[in-house]
Design a protein around this motif. Sequence first.
Motif, mmCIF file in Angstrom:
data_model
loop_
_atom_site.group_PDB
_atom_site.id
_atom_site.type_symbol
_atom_site.label_atom_id
_atom_site.label_comp_id
_atom_site.label_asym_id
_atom_site.label_seq_id
_atom_site.Cartn_x
_atom_site.Cartn_y
_atom_site.Cartn_z
ATOM 1 N N ILE A 194 38.735 43.444 108.916
ATOM 2 C CA ILE A 194 37.801 42.972 107.893
ATOM 3 C C ILE A 194 36.644 42.215 108.522
ATOM 4 C CG2 ILE A 194 37.558 41.335 105.964
ATOM 5 C CD1 ILE A 194 40.309 42.224 105.016
ATOM 6 N N THR A 195 36.953 41.364 109.491
ATOM 7 C CA THR A 195 35.878 40.591 110.126
ATOM 8 C C THR A 195 34.963 41.493 110.931
ATOM 9 O OG1 THR A 195 37.838 39.495 110.977
ATOM 10 C CG2 THR A 195 35.884 38.163 110.720
ATOM 11 N N HIS A 196 35.552 42.499 111.571
ATOM 12 C CA HIS A 196 34.729 43.411 112.366
ATOM 13 C C HIS A 196 33.708 44.132 111.506
ATOM 14 C CE1 HIS A 196 33.791 46.073 115.718
ATOM 15 N NE2 HIS A 196 33.889 47.097 114.890
ATOM 16 N N HIS A 197 34.155 44.530 110.298
ATOM 17 C CA HIS A 197 33.269 45.285 109.411
ATOM 18 C C HIS A 197 32.719 44.421 108.286
ATOM 19 C CE1 HIS A 197 34.295 49.147 111.246
ATOM 20 N NE2 HIS A 197 35.530 48.721 111.295
ATOM 21 N N LEU A 198 32.714 43.129 108.498
ATOM 22 C CA LEU A 198 32.311 42.208 107.422
ATOM 23 C C LEU A 198 30.942 42.511 106.808
ATOM 24 C CD1 LEU A 198 33.436 39.778 105.876
ATOM 25 C CD2 LEU A 198 32.298 38.290 107.494
ATOM 26 N N PRO A 199 29.896 42.746 107.611
ATOM 27 C CA PRO A 199 28.594 43.028 106.989
ATOM 28 C C PRO A 199 28.645 44.237 106.064
ATOM 29 C CG PRO A 199 28.320 42.623 109.316
ATOM 30 C CD PRO A 199 29.779 42.690 109.070
ATOM 31 N N PHE A 200 29.350 45.285 106.514
ATOM 32 C CA PHE A 200 29.479 46.492 105.695
ATOM 33 C C PHE A 200 30.174 46.184 104.378
ATOM 34 C CE2 PHE A 200 30.084 50.806 104.597
ATOM 35 C CZ PHE A 200 31.406 50.997 104.256
ATOM 36 N N LEU A 230 42.525 33.378 116.949
ATOM 37 C CA LEU A 230 41.402 32.838 116.175
ATOM 38 C C LEU A 230 40.087 33.098 116.894
ATOM 39 C CD1 LEU A 230 40.629 30.945 113.711
ATOM 40 C CD2 LEU A 230 40.686 29.104 115.357
ATOM 41 N N ILE A 231 40.108 32.868 118.184
ATOM 42 C CA ILE A 231 38.902 33.093 118.986
ATOM 43 C C ILE A 231 38.484 34.555 118.908
ATOM 44 C CG2 ILE A 231 37.992 33.092 121.348
ATOM 45 C CD1 ILE A 231 38.183 30.322 120.114
ATOM 46 N N GLU A 232 39.501 35.430 118.960
ATOM 47 C CA GLU A 232 39.213 36.869 118.886
ATOM 48 C C GLU A 232 38.472 37.202 117.585
ATOM 49 O OE1 GLU A 232 42.803 39.107 119.902
ATOM 50 O OE2 GLU A 232 41.774 40.913 119.177
ATOM 51 N N VAL A 233 38.977 36.628 116.496
ATOM 52 C CA VAL A 233 38.355 36.892 115.193
ATOM 53 C C VAL A 233 36.933 36.340 115.148
ATOM 54 C CG1 VAL A 233 38.506 36.446 112.721
ATOM 55 C CG2 VAL A 233 40.575 36.943 113.998
ATOM 56 N N LEU A 234 36.775 35.116 115.683
ATOM 57 C CA LEU A 234 35.445 34.497 115.649
ATOM 58 C C LEU A 234 34.450 35.276 116.505
ATOM 59 C CD1 LEU A 234 36.342 30.712 115.675
ATOM 60 C CD2 LEU A 234 35.094 31.915 113.905
ATOM 61 N N SER A 264 37.057 28.600 106.744
ATOM 62 C CA SER A 264 38.509 28.585 106.898
ATOM 63 C C SER A 264 38.878 28.734 108.373
ATOM 64 C CB SER A 264 39.092 29.728 106.074
ATOM 65 O OG SER A 264 40.430 29.921 106.391
ATOM 66 N N LEU A 265 38.186 29.641 109.062
ATOM 67 C CA LEU A 265 38.467 29.854 110.486
ATOM 68 C C LEU A 265 38.144 28.603 111.290
ATOM 69 C CD1 LEU A 265 36.935 33.433 110.723
ATOM 70 C CD2 LEU A 265 39.330 32.902 111.131
ATOM 71 N N LEU A 266 36.960 28.027 111.015
ATOM 72 C CA LEU A 266 36.554 26.841 111.769
ATOM 73 C C LEU A 266 37.512 25.679 111.500
ATOM 74 C CD1 LEU A 266 32.690 26.951 111.256
ATOM 75 C CD2 LEU A 266 33.934 27.421 113.353
ATOM 76 N N SER A 267 37.894 25.579 110.248
ATOM 77 C CA SER A 267 38.790 24.483 109.879
ATOM 78 C C SER A 267 40.122 24.600 110.612
ATOM 79 C CB SER A 267 39.007 24.509 108.359
ATOM 80 O OG SER A 267 40.049 23.660 108.011
ATOM 81 N N HIS A 268 40.631 25.826 110.693
ATOM 82 C CA HIS A 268 41.916 26.026 111.366
ATOM 83 C C HIS A 268 41.798 25.712 112.851
ATOM 84 C CE1 HIS A 268 45.902 27.521 112.082
ATOM 85 N NE2 HIS A 268 45.458 28.414 112.956
ATOM 86 N N GLY A 269 40.669 26.131 113.439
ATOM 87 C CA GLY A 269 40.445 25.848 114.849
ATOM 88 C C GLY A 269 40.427 24.357 115.114
ATOM 89 N N ASP A 285 38.495 30.848 126.338
ATOM 90 C CA ASP A 285 38.637 30.574 124.915
ATOM 91 C C ASP A 285 37.857 29.347 124.494
ATOM 92 O OD1 ASP A 285 42.009 31.739 124.010
ATOM 93 O OD2 ASP A 285 40.067 32.739 124.181
ATOM 94 N N PHE A 286 38.012 28.273 125.256
ATOM 95 C CA PHE A 286 37.332 27.035 124.874
ATOM 96 C C PHE A 286 35.822 27.196 124.892
ATOM 97 C CE2 PHE A 286 40.645 24.347 123.847
ATOM 98 C CZ PHE A 286 41.645 24.338 124.799
ATOM 99 N N GLU A 287 35.338 27.930 125.896
ATOM 100 C CA GLU A 287 33.885 28.139 125.968
ATOM 101 C C GLU A 287 33.403 28.925 124.747
ATOM 102 O OE1 GLU A 287 35.219 26.976 129.756
ATOM 103 O OE2 GLU A 287 35.829 28.788 128.699
ATOM 104 N N THR A 288 34.168 29.990 124.417
ATOM 105 C CA THR A 288 33.798 30.788 123.243
ATOM 106 C C THR A 288 33.806 29.926 121.988
ATOM 107 O OG1 THR A 288 35.084 32.535 124.304
ATOM 108 C CG2 THR A 288 34.209 33.000 122.110
ATOM 109 N N TRP A 289 34.812 29.053 121.914
ATOM 110 C CA TRP A 289 34.929 28.178 120.752
ATOM 111 C C TRP A 289 33.692 27.305 120.604
ATOM 112 C CZ3 TRP A 289 37.006 27.219 116.267
ATOM 113 C CH2 TRP A 289 37.007 25.910 115.743
#
Lengths: 339, 133
Positions: A194-200, A230-234, A264-269, A285-289
């Motif tokens: 869903i996140t990958h195709h979110l704009p669509f 989580l990082i993967e999704v973000l 929701s994602l940021l909050s969980h992180g 991961d931390f850098e990506t975060w």
Amino acid sequence: MTSKEKDWVIKVEMIQLQSENMDDDYYYQMYYHRLEQRQAEEELLGWRNRQEPPKLVTPFIQKVETYNSVVRIAGSLGQVAVSTCYSPRRAIDAVHHALVEEVGEGRLCWQLFLQLLEVEEMQRKMSLAAEEQEQKSQEAERIYQALKIRACSSEEEAEDEFLQLLCVQKGKKLTARLLPHLSPEQAEKILLTITHHLPFLMKKDVLDESLPLLYSPLNKVVGRMTFSKLIEVLQEMSRPLPESPELPITMALKNQFGISLLYSLLSHGEKLLSSDTPLEPCSGDFETWTDVVFLVARELSQVPKASLVEPLFLPSNLLSLFCRYLDKQTVHHLEAKME
Amino acid sequence: MNYMPGTASLIQDIDKKHLVLLRDGRTLIGYLRSIDQFANLVLHQTVERIHVGKKYGDIPRGIFVVRGENVVLLGEIDLEKESDTLLQQVSIEEILEEQRVEQQAKQESERLKVQALKERGLCVPRADTLDEY
């Protein structure tokens, strides 16, 4: 007469006015002939040429004569006798073809829905013996397999069956109700897709506005995710799109579901980082975060408040998240934006 | 608002008082309430007006639905000018009586004409109705 009736009559009269052959149309020729004569006279008399009389613009209504060999009247319980001037007695279709007319996704959705209802029925039985639990998860597995989810596929969105399913309101409802019954890995795969195709998905949801249905179950999925996942999704949300200058994150901020999911994602992180549990992150991961947090803060401050949409739920720890990485002024600015 | 400039439509005549002449010779006066693409008319508070000489009589008929093909012509009645008429309104019984008398006189003269022609050897077929095909 109501104005609707009048408009109808006018429309019918307009259709009657349409003439394929203007040269043979006596009335047309006469009318314009007389009009020109009158205008020539007026010019001769020295009057300033009056503004052109309102030209009649008939709406071009295509008169398509189609002949349906078998007439099916919507909502009827079978074959209704229909006769027209083309055929006094229409052909009667002996075989019931109801399902053929349904849209492809509709049928699949419907069948999967029935299976889902079975799963939920099993869930409702209070004392679930071990074998029944097994059966339930098998059923859920079957539905999941039927959905044919291909996470992060680079294929055309039109060809991805699961995505097409998600474009329909029923498909979204189905997925939302299915998520609680799936294993964490399966649920996370759905979230990733869903996140990958979110704009669509956001674009397709403009009319229905039913994406928020998915927020609640996805929120629960997010709440159980590991930091790396989580990082993967973000990362999916911050990946730039080939056709659009906007980032998925920016588009999400303007969509109710998008912004809610992002928060929701940021909050969980933030929750994971501020808790004592070991995170077991992967390298980078931390850098990506941090990158994502800065990116979100930047986009939030740049997007005008008018375009920002109110999320379904505003987590309380977002501000403390921003406080850790950004200066006070920026945080205040973002706070004002998020209100 | 001019719905369709350069065309003739009855839309503008809705809810106005009209005089309608039918193919069978009847004259109807009523408020035009509804039309369709065939010029079928719905007349409200219709009155059938019978004219004999300088006299006329009105028979109230209620609501009329007239099939478009039976209309010869129709026109709007100017409510202000309606009352300045040289014609004299009489009661229904009287006008029907006058009409009967007129019909009789006409039939009589017609009969004489046909007889005279027959005597001269000419045979003219009678037109029974106003509709001639």
